[in-house]
Design an enzyme around this catalytic site. Structure first.
Site, PDB file in Angstrom:
ATOM      1  N   ASP A 274       7.712  19.787  35.155  1.00 13.89           N
ATOM      2  CA  ASP A 274       6.803  19.495  34.052  1.00 13.89           C
ATOM      3  C   ASP A 274       5.626  20.457  34.199  1.00 13.89           C
ATOM      4  O   ASP A 274       5.534  21.220  35.165  1.00 13.89           O
ATOM      5  CB  ASP A 274       6.366  18.025  34.045  1.00 13.89           C
ATOM      6  CG  ASP A 274       5.898  17.599  32.654  1.00 13.89           C
ATOM      7  OD1 ASP A 274       5.603  18.481  31.825  1.00 13.89           O
ATOM      8  OD2 ASP A 274       5.821  16.389  32.381  1.00 13.89           O
TER       9      ASP A 274
HETATM   10  C1  NOJ Z   1       3.842  17.678  29.670  1.00 15.37           C
HETATM   11  C2  NOJ Z   1       4.664  16.485  29.279  1.00 15.37           C
HETATM   12  O1  NOJ Z   1       4.681  15.544  30.325  1.00 15.37           O
HETATM   13  C3  NOJ Z   1       6.100  16.835  28.930  1.00 15.37           C
HETATM   14  O2  NOJ Z   1       6.717  15.690  28.420  1.00 15.37           O
HETATM   15  C4  NOJ Z   1       6.146  17.981  27.972  1.00 15.37           C
HETATM   16  O3  NOJ Z   1       7.466  18.250  27.595  1.00 15.37           O
HETATM   17  C5  NOJ Z   1       5.504  19.186  28.620  1.00 15.37           C
HETATM   18  N1  NOJ Z   1       4.120  18.878  28.926  1.00 15.37           N
HETATM   19  C6  NOJ Z   1       5.563  20.440  27.749  1.00 15.37           C
HETATM   20  O4  NOJ Z   1       4.727  20.309  26.676  1.00 15.37           O
END
Ligand code: NOJ
Length: 743
Positions: A274
């Protein structure tokens, strides 16, 4: 070993050992590419960067494998051309985006979609989202999110498919199928991403990113279930979670990423971090510095780095120091290239929007409207205030969510066009089957607003109208990532407004547009009907108006337990019984306890003295404009062997006056287990369309696998013994039967 076999193994290593989907020809191509790649180019494949701008040179040098958050088609075609034509290896980029509940056409938030309990409709919606996103050049979505959530304080509950692992599994698979279509190489297919692996929804206290403690048995039987279902459905990628699980951050968790995902499930796609979740392991106290974080995540099985650059900065040194192996790097690159091949990116990395249907076209809007209709749960309808008669003369429309094109769309809607949104007020004005006069007073500018200056105008509008529609709730930004709330009442002074309007004595319909269940104990008696629409998306307005006027009956059912007060959380239907379960016979509510009462063990059961035991509304609950009668529960046998199947059926009759859809639910309880079992577990459901007076019989089939769980030794078992079974309209009602599994 024979030389020829050795050669084969080096060219097609995973064909021999890997999953069933692998294509020997592609594996050969991948192996040849890997043989030719420099270490820098391999690390490049494992690196994802934000946006196209300024990355051209690195792409040319083969140092980037993926871009996220770029939707300008010209820029995307340009960087794909650089990757294909100007980089040494000619490997296309994989372009990712958070396409969560629609792209330009916004569907209800995932929690709303889950309230439809309609996998086919959800699949259709994700197909549309994929077509729209692919039309600009996106080929990878960071969805579906399938974190099980038992805590509406957590802002990301909006993005979940609810609290139940069975429902979430069925719906997440539908989303994967919709995004990916029947063949990932279709130009309008997106690679899906099962996220967040794992346990993210169990954040302590509902505070985002927080620590989780999840026993392995609970992890396997609850939190991992949707991920396993999506792996079996061929999901292309996984994203790790931000949280730690029992002391080990997901980004460095080899139990999850290796043992479960690869060894047990044979997953053959790739795993992305993430956003900065690798370096965040330093904050967790799991890694000393960036280099240590890269080492621990790589050795755990994380393969692509989002946003940060620990792989670029440290892989070479880590290899030199033998902290990681080239095999680990090659495996990661192989998994990433495999998905690029499956997406057909090597053959066609470019996008021509002219090959695609128009964004937000009539078909997409119709699907968004149907999704919004089916996502609404009617929580209350005293004296059948709803549906409103089309003959009604005047309606007061009040509240911050009645005409806000932005706020009804919900979290994660980067690619919306606000002007597309049709609000309830717009739809009411257009609704030509009623000529009711609309008396609109927004009253509060937004959900948190605290200015009472228009209260009097709102009261006057209510007084001169025959019914009042109040559109209240939360703005989009009050749920979603990092937007957790300790208090989940209606924000601002919305409750005060409801109190004021209720003094007029007019029938009040409250529509709650929010990202989570909102506690309504202070106002529930002040309104006559409640439609819980969550954030309903682009077509929320027309959907709600059709429901309000009875063009269609509400059919949504709660995908989460709806608490009375925040202090009851976590609250979920599939809880375990305690040694002293709630007993209504001996329960003494707080106000009935005598002053200076002597301590006694009478009534010492599991409850709150001030909030009782029950939620406000249980999981699976939702009202309709008709009534349904359940009868004739039948079991094909009362004793079955482990190898046999059991049919459980019931007759459902529409006993009311309008055609409607009922979501018929099947629950079981395993009465005694090697470890204690929940009081109920959802095992099936079916949407049933019934005309007035019509009856249909619904038959569910249960087999051994439906009844299994992990025992004390962590073995997956179905144990002989007695079970209860229910077919009913919610998790607390239904016709009850019993059967026994014999050896
Ligand atoms: C953080 C989020 O937790 C995740 O769900 C998301 O896909 C990513 N950022 C990318 O934006």
């Amino acid at each position: 070993m024979h030389k020829f076999i050795l050669l084969l193994l080096s060219v097609f290593p995973l064909v021999v050992f890997g999953g069933p989907l692998m294509n020997p020809q592609t594996e050969g191509k991948i192996a040849r590419l890997i043989q030719q790649m420099t270490l820098e180019e391999k690390i490049g494949q494992m690196t994802q960067r934000n946006g196209a701008d300024g990355h051209e040179d690195q792409i040319r040098d083969g140092l980037i494998g993926s871009i996220l958050n770029e939707i300008d088609t010209d820029k995307l075609n340009n960087i794909q051309r650089i990757a294909m034509k100007e980089s040494r290896m000619g490997i296309p980029l994989i372009i990712g985006r958070d396409v969560i509940h629609g792209f330009r056409t916004v569907f209800p938030i995932p929690l709303g979609l889950a309230a439809s309990w309609n996998p086919e409709l959800i699949k259709q919606g994700t197909r549309i989202a994929a077509i729209e996103a692919a039309s600009v050049g996106v080929r990878w979505t960071f969805a579906p999110m399938m974190d099980i959530c038992r805590d509406p304080r957590w802002g990301r509950i909006a993005e979940t498919l609810g609290e139940d692992q069975y429902l979430a599994s069925v719906l997440a698979v539908a989303m994967v199928e919709g995004f990916q279509s029947d063949d990932l190489s279709n130009k309008d297919a997106l690679a899906a991403c099962a996220k967040h692996f794992a346990g993210y929804g169990a954040a302590e206290g509902g505070r985002d990113y927080n620590t989780t403690s999840i026993p392995e048995q609970l992890m396997r039987d609850v939190y991992l279930k949707p991920f396993k279902a999506c792996t079996d459905a061929g999901v292309a990628t996984f994203m790790v979670a931000f949280n730690e699980i029992n002391g080990v951050p997901a980004s460095g968790n080899s139990f999850l990423l290796k043992q479960i995902l690869r060894d047990e499930w044979n997953f053959d796609g790739f795993v992305v971090s993430d956003w900065a979740s690798i370096t965040q392991m330093i904050n967790h106290g799991y890694c000393r510095d960036d280099k240590h974080a890269a080492e621990r995540s790589l050795n755990a099985g994380l393969e692509m780095e989002m946003a940060t650059s620990t792989f670029i900065d440290h892989i070479k040194n880590l290899l030199d120091e033998q902290k990681i192996t080239m095999q680990t790097i090659d495996d990661a690159v192989r998994n990433i290239l495999r998905i690029k091949f499956r997406l057909g990116l090597f053959e066609n990395p470019y996008t021509d929007p002219a090959d695609f249907p128009e964004l937000v076209n009539a078909e997409h809007l119709a699907a968004a409207k149907e999704s919004a209709i089916q996502s609404v749960v009617m929580l209350k309808n005293d004296n059948q205030v709803l549906p409103l008669s089309k003959e009604i003369k005047s309606i007061a429309v009040i509240g911050p969510m009645a005409d806000d094109q932005f706020e009804q769309l919900g979290t994660w809607t980067y690619d919306k066009n606000i002007e597309d949104t049709q609000t309830p007020l717009m739809a009411l004005k257009k609704f030509d089957k009623s000529s009711a006069k609309i008396n609109y007073v927004q009253t509060l500018e937004y959900s948190r607003a605290k200015d009472k200056k228009d209260f009097q105008k709102a009261v006057e509008a209510a007084e001169k109208s025959d019914a009042v529609l109040m559109f209240m709730g939360e703005e989009s930004i009050l749920s979603g990532e990092a937007h957790c709330r300790a208090n989940i009442d209606l924000p601002g002074i919305q409750e005060d407004l409801i109190h004021e309007i209720s003094k007029t004595g007019k029938p009040i319909v409250l529509v709650i547009m929010a990202g989570r269940p909102i506690t309504i104990g202070n106002i529930i008696d002040k309104v006559d009907a409640i439609l819980f629409s969550l954030h309903p998306g682009t077509m929320g307005g027309p959907a709600l108006v059709d429901l309000i006027f009875g063009e269609v009956s509400p059919s949504g059912k709660l995908p989460v337990t709806y608490p009375k007060v925040v202090g009851q959380i976590p609250l979920y239907y599939n809880y375990k019984n305690t040694g002293r379960p709630f007993d209504p016979k001996t329960y003494v509510p707080m106000d009935s306890i005598p002053v200076r009462a002597w301590q006694t063990s009478l009534g010492n059961e599991t409850h709150y003295i001030d909030a009782g035991h029950k939620p406000l509304y249980p999981f699976g609950y939702g009202l309709s404009y008709t009534t349904f009668e359940y009868s004739d529960l039948k079991l094909s046998s009362n004793k079955i062997k482990l190898v046999e199947k059991l049919q459980v059926s019931a007759k459902i009759t529409n006993t009311g006056e309008v055609a409607a859809t009922e979501i018929v639910q099947l629950y079981i309880r395993d009465l005694v287990g090697d470890i204690t079992r929940p009081v109920r577990e959802l095992k099936g459901f079916e949407r049933l369309q019934l005309n007035p007076g019509e009856s249909k019989t619904v038959t569910f089939e249960l087999c051994k696998d439906d009844l299994d769980f992990h025992n004390q030794k962590m073995q997956l078992v179905t144990e002989p013994g007695k079970f209860h079974v229910w077919i009913g309209p919610s998790s607390t009602e239904g016709l009850q039967g019993e059967f026994e599994i014999v050896q």
